[in-house]
Scaffold this active site. Sequence first.
Site, PDB file in Angstrom:
ATOM      1  N   GLY A  51       0.850  -1.189   0.000  1.00  0.00           N
ATOM      2  CA  GLY A  51       0.000   0.000   0.000  1.00  0.00           C
ATOM      3  C   GLY A  51       0.877   1.227   0.000  1.00  0.00           C
ATOM      4  N   ASN A  55       3.712   1.963   2.760  1.00  0.00           N
ATOM      5  CA  ASN A  55       5.104   1.936   2.285  1.00  0.00           C
ATOM      6  C   ASN A  55       5.830   3.232   2.637  1.00  0.00           C
ATOM      7  OD1 ASN A  55       4.485  -0.532   1.152  1.00  0.00           O
ATOM      8  ND2 ASN A  55       4.477   0.202  -0.962  1.00  0.00           N
ATOM      9  N   GLU A 146      -4.678   6.803  -3.391  1.00  0.00           N
ATOM     10  CA  GLU A 146      -5.241   5.457  -3.269  1.00  0.00           C
ATOM     11  C   GLU A 146      -6.381   5.415  -2.254  1.00  0.00           C
ATOM     12  OE1 GLU A 146      -1.907   2.257  -4.720  1.00  0.00           O
ATOM     13  OE2 GLU A 146      -1.998   2.674  -2.570  1.00  0.00           O
ATOM     14  N   GLY A 208      12.823   7.851 -13.627  1.00  0.00           N
ATOM     15  CA  GLY A 208      13.470   6.552 -13.675  1.00  0.00           C
ATOM     16  C   GLY A 208      14.976   6.684 -13.780  1.00  0.00           C
ATOM     17  N   ASP A 240       7.680   5.057  -3.430  1.00  0.00           N
ATOM     18  CA  ASP A 240       7.197   5.423  -2.101  1.00  0.00           C
ATOM     19  C   ASP A 240       8.352   5.815  -1.185  1.00  0.00           C
ATOM     20  OD1 ASP A 240       4.560   4.855  -2.850  1.00  0.00           O
ATOM     21  OD2 ASP A 240       4.834   2.733  -2.412  1.00  0.00           O
TER      22      ASP A 240
END
Length: 302
Positions: A51, A55, A146, A208, A240
């Site tokens: 989650g 996290n 979320e 990234g 996270d």
Amino acid sequence: MSTSVQSSAPTVPSTLTVVGSINLDITATASRLPSPGETVGGAVLRQQPGGKGANQAVAAARLGGSSRMVGAVGQDDAGRTLMSAMADAGVDVQDIATLDAATGTALVLVDSDGENQIVVCPGANGSVDLGGTTFRDDEAVLCQLEVDQAVVLEAARRTKGFFALNAAPAAPILPELLDRCDLVIVNETEYELIPALRHAPLVAVTYGGDGSAIFVDGERVAEAPAVRVTDIANTIGAGDAFCAALVLALQDGLDYTHALAVANAVGADAVRDASSQPALKSLEHYIEATRVPDAATSAATK
């Protein structure tokens, strides 16, 4: 909206409260991800805490910050396991509600390069309620998308200090919520999918392997290169961990470039760990490891 101040590091650990999701991650690791309709065999199954909210709270605790989690789990074995895992990591779990609902669950597919596909069943996360939760002047608050955005907005309204939003998964952000954000954190895809961020006061974007950057009112003002990692085990918890580290680094008074470098280093350590809640070193370790010597110090040591 409060103002971010960049100054010398404080002498006490930063306090971070995370309002968000708590999930059980059911992960299948295979040689590659399946195409639609395809079955890929030979995978390894594991269950672990996850989650985005949990996290981030665990990452903050492991970095040495004072971490508190506000969220909800179900009255089931998964909920009890997740609560214990967070408490064992040093997270204050007193503001996590236990509801008559299933604990949130994420079904995760991971390939040999650490790339993933995720389906989330929100369960108790869909009923998160702040209730009587209050936030102190000296604590930062970090949310994600979320849980219901109305809950996130209420958290922003109640926040007296620094409020940060990890706008993931990508969704249109309520105008009032965006106005109340001191910092928004997204990856490059989310940045493209949320046009309103072009006009936000402070946005951090991850790219990234190309590092990360900070934008002020749409202008790129700072950036830091990625830390190269060859032994990638799992990319799920890296974003996270980056979010928690960046908020703590900024709260510790680091300038934007140094704070990004710290968060990149934390994210790099996170992808080397198969867990969604990876083991991390202290924030002070990453601060020192990424510190750039000033010209006078460099000359004196030659």
